[in-house]
Design a protein around this motif. Structure first.
Motif, PDB file in Angstrom:
ATOM      1  N   SER B   2       0.632  -0.949   0.353  1.00 44.26           N
ATOM      2  CA  SER B   2      -0.472  -0.138   0.030  1.00 44.26           C
ATOM      3  C   SER B   2       1.259   1.345   0.310  1.00 44.26           C
ATOM      4  CB  SER B   2      -1.236   0.060   1.552  1.00 44.26           C
ATOM      5  OG  SER B   2      -0.382   0.028   1.795  1.00 44.26           O
ATOM      6  N   LEU B  29     -14.468   8.687  17.629  1.00 47.66           N
ATOM      7  CA  LEU B  29     -13.587   8.503  18.637  1.00 47.66           C
ATOM      8  C   LEU B  29     -13.754   6.456  18.369  1.00 47.66           C
ATOM      9  CD1 LEU B  29     -12.044  10.684  19.978  1.00 47.66           C
ATOM     10  CD2 LEU B  29     -11.895  10.205  17.765  1.00 47.66           C
ATOM     11  N   VAL B  30     -12.347   6.305  18.507  1.00 45.87           N
ATOM     12  CA  VAL B  30     -12.779   4.652  19.212  1.00 45.87           C
ATOM     13  C   VAL B  30     -13.443   4.405  20.350  1.00 45.87           C
ATOM     14  CG1 VAL B  30     -11.347   2.869  20.146  1.00 45.87           C
ATOM     15  CG2 VAL B  30     -10.052   3.878  17.782  1.00 45.87           C
ATOM     16  N   GLY B  31     -14.382   3.511  20.713  1.00 47.51           N
ATOM     17  CA  GLY B  31     -15.239   3.229  21.955  1.00 47.51           C
ATOM     18  C   GLY B  31     -15.576   4.829  22.097  1.00 47.51           C
ATOM     19  N   PRO B  72       9.490  14.134  18.447  1.00 43.33           N
ATOM     20  CA  PRO B  72       9.969  14.355  16.686  1.00 43.33           C
ATOM     21  C   PRO B  72      10.271  13.785  15.948  1.00 43.33           C
ATOM     22  CG  PRO B  72      11.657  15.222  18.820  1.00 43.33           C
ATOM     23  CD  PRO B  72      10.609  14.339  19.413  1.00 43.33           C
ATOM     24  N   SER B  79      -2.282   3.744   5.314  1.00 41.39           N
ATOM     25  CA  SER B  79      -2.820   2.922   4.412  1.00 41.39           C
ATOM     26  C   SER B  79      -3.393   3.630   3.135  1.00 41.39           C
ATOM     27  CB  SER B  79      -3.785   1.310   4.263  1.00 41.39           C
ATOM     28  OG  SER B  79      -5.323   1.885   4.805  1.00 41.39           O
ATOM     29  N   ALA B  81      -5.969   2.777   1.858  1.00 43.89           N
ATOM     30  CA  ALA B  81      -7.664   2.230   2.312  1.00 43.89           C
ATOM     31  C   ALA B  81      -8.212   3.900   3.190  1.00 43.89           C
ATOM     32  CB  ALA B  81      -8.118   1.561   3.303  1.00 43.89           C
ATOM     33  N   THR B  99      -3.704  12.630  21.870  1.00 42.11           N
ATOM     34  CA  THR B  99      -4.574  13.482  23.053  1.00 42.11           C
ATOM     35  C   THR B  99      -4.105  13.066  24.169  1.00 42.11           C
ATOM     36  OG1 THR B  99      -5.440  11.565  23.338  1.00 42.11           O
ATOM     37  CG2 THR B  99      -7.111  12.329  21.925  1.00 42.11           C
ATOM     38  N   ASN B 110      -1.035   9.667  23.889  1.00 37.54           N
ATOM     39  CA  ASN B 110      -2.049   8.891  23.166  1.00 37.54           C
ATOM     40  C   ASN B 110      -1.605   8.698  22.064  1.00 37.54           C
ATOM     41  OD1 ASN B 110      -3.018   6.315  22.431  1.00 37.54           O
ATOM     42  ND2 ASN B 110      -5.611   7.357  22.164  1.00 37.54           N
ATOM     43  N   VAL B 112      -0.674   5.595  20.074  1.00 38.86           N
ATOM     44  CA  VAL B 112      -0.806   4.494  19.354  1.00 38.86           C
ATOM     45  C   VAL B 112      -2.191   4.777  18.502  1.00 38.86           C
ATOM     46  CG1 VAL B 112      -2.428   3.143  21.459  1.00 38.86           C
ATOM     47  CG2 VAL B 112      -0.182   2.312  19.571  1.00 38.86           C
ATOM     48  N   GLY B 113      -2.907   5.610  18.992  1.00 41.36           N
ATOM     49  CA  GLY B 113      -4.157   5.910  18.574  1.00 41.36           C
ATOM     50  C   GLY B 113      -4.775   7.565  17.952  1.00 41.36           C
ATOM     51  N   GLN B 126      -9.539   8.773  13.569  1.00 42.56           N
ATOM     52  CA  GLN B 126      -8.482   7.629  14.251  1.00 42.56           C
ATOM     53  C   GLN B 126      -7.906   6.984  14.270  1.00 42.56           C
ATOM     54  OE1 GLN B 126      -9.562   7.326  18.266  1.00 42.56           O
ATOM     55  NE2 GLN B 126      -6.879   7.858  19.589  1.00 42.56           N
ATOM     56  N   VAL B 128      -5.836   2.992  15.150  1.00 38.36           N
ATOM     57  CA  VAL B 128      -4.706   2.600  16.242  1.00 38.36           C
ATOM     58  C   VAL B 128      -3.974   1.381  15.267  1.00 38.36           C
ATOM     59  CG1 VAL B 128      -5.126   0.787  17.878  1.00 38.36           C
ATOM     60  CG2 VAL B 128      -7.296   2.101  17.249  1.00 38.36           C
ATOM     61  N   ASP B 131       0.544  -2.979  16.649  1.00 35.24           N
ATOM     62  CA  ASP B 131       1.775  -4.028  16.337  1.00 35.24           C
ATOM     63  C   ASP B 131       3.019  -2.721  16.261  1.00 35.24           C
ATOM     64  OD1 ASP B 131       1.061  -6.579  14.205  1.00 35.24           O
ATOM     65  OD2 ASP B 131       0.567  -6.362  16.493  1.00 35.24           O
ATOM     66  N   ALA B 136      -0.006   3.585  24.425  1.00 36.34           N
ATOM     67  CA  ALA B 136      -1.718   4.981  24.947  1.00 36.34           C
ATOM     68  C   ALA B 136      -1.216   5.512  25.808  1.00 36.34           C
ATOM     69  CB  ALA B 136      -3.041   4.160  25.209  1.00 36.34           C
TER      70      ALA B 136
END
Lengths: 86, 147
Positions: B2, B29-31, B72, B79, B81, B99, B110, B112-113, B126, B128, B131, B136
């Protein structure tokens, strides 16, 4: 929740575009192979929960935002070679 | 394979959209699927700090910063998509926000998100990062400092 049982090397189809295969079972660990379009995200639930928790924790009331802003201004910047200000 | 894009932006700047510009997360947002529409508020003197103020809930505001402020070298691979969902053109770079939250005496980011924003359309998502080496709760600063 739909509950199915699969043995090693058996596959499930989700919709037209997603397949999940049980590649192997070793004790309490199940190895899964997932074939899905790139547009479908595949996440471990633990990571999902961490991000959800971080989102919830980031909803901060105004007085606490002031405290955070003060702490952020006082911290050493990544390229700042001076000592941390007291 | 990709297409990937390193989301670059001036080191510590936040996107400057103006308070009238609403940033929209199509799926929230996630969740938090209801957290869809925000204004980004920034102040001139802040150390790259901003607030995502919910358009739909006066009580909901998230503290954010440019993740490059925290790390930095921070980079995010998008991706094909995701680039398509965000409506990013081939050479167009998204804006990134992370955030901030407080845990005990630690302010954490966070990483990772990340929040990824199309600077032209303000469509956002958002991500995620799978790996990822990021967490977070990346420590950023202490709230209680000793003299």
């Amino acid at each position: 929740m739909l509950v199915l049982t699969r043995k090693a090397e058996q596959t499930l189809h989700l919709g037209d575009d997603i397949r999940i295969t049980v590649l192997g079972v070793d004790g309490d660990r199940v190895k899964l192979g997932i074939e899905a379009p790139r547009a479908i995200s595949v996440l471990r639930h633990e990571v999902y929960l961490q991000v959800q928790a971080a989102n919830t924790a980031a909803a901060i009331a105004a007085p606490d935002r002031q405290t955070i802003a003060a702490a952020m201004r006082g911290r050493q910047q990544p390229t700042d070679t001076r000592g941390v200000r007291a | 394979m990709s297409a990937s894009a390193d989301a670059s932006t001036a080191p510590f700047d936040l996107p400057q959209f103006g308070p009238e510009s609403i940033i929209t997360f199509a799926h929230g947002l996630v969740g938090q699927p209801e957290w869809k529409r925000f204004f980004l508020l920034t102040s001139d003197d802040a150390a790259g700090l901003g607030v995502l103020q919910s358009v739909d809930d006066d009580q909901l505001a998230l503290m954010v910063t440019n993740p490059r402020q925290v790390l930095p070298d921070y980079s995010v691979e998008l991706s094909t998509a995701d680039r398509s969902l965000l409506g990013l053109e081939a050479n167009q770079q998204p804006m990134l926000l992370t955030t901030l939250s407080v845990h005990g005496t630690q302010i954490t980011a966070n990483l990772v998100g990340p929040l990824v924003i199309n600077p032209r359309t303000r469509v956002a998502k958002q991500l995620v990062l799978p790996d990822s080496a990021y967490t977070a709760r990346h420590p950023v600063a202490s709230v209680a400092t000793e003299n």
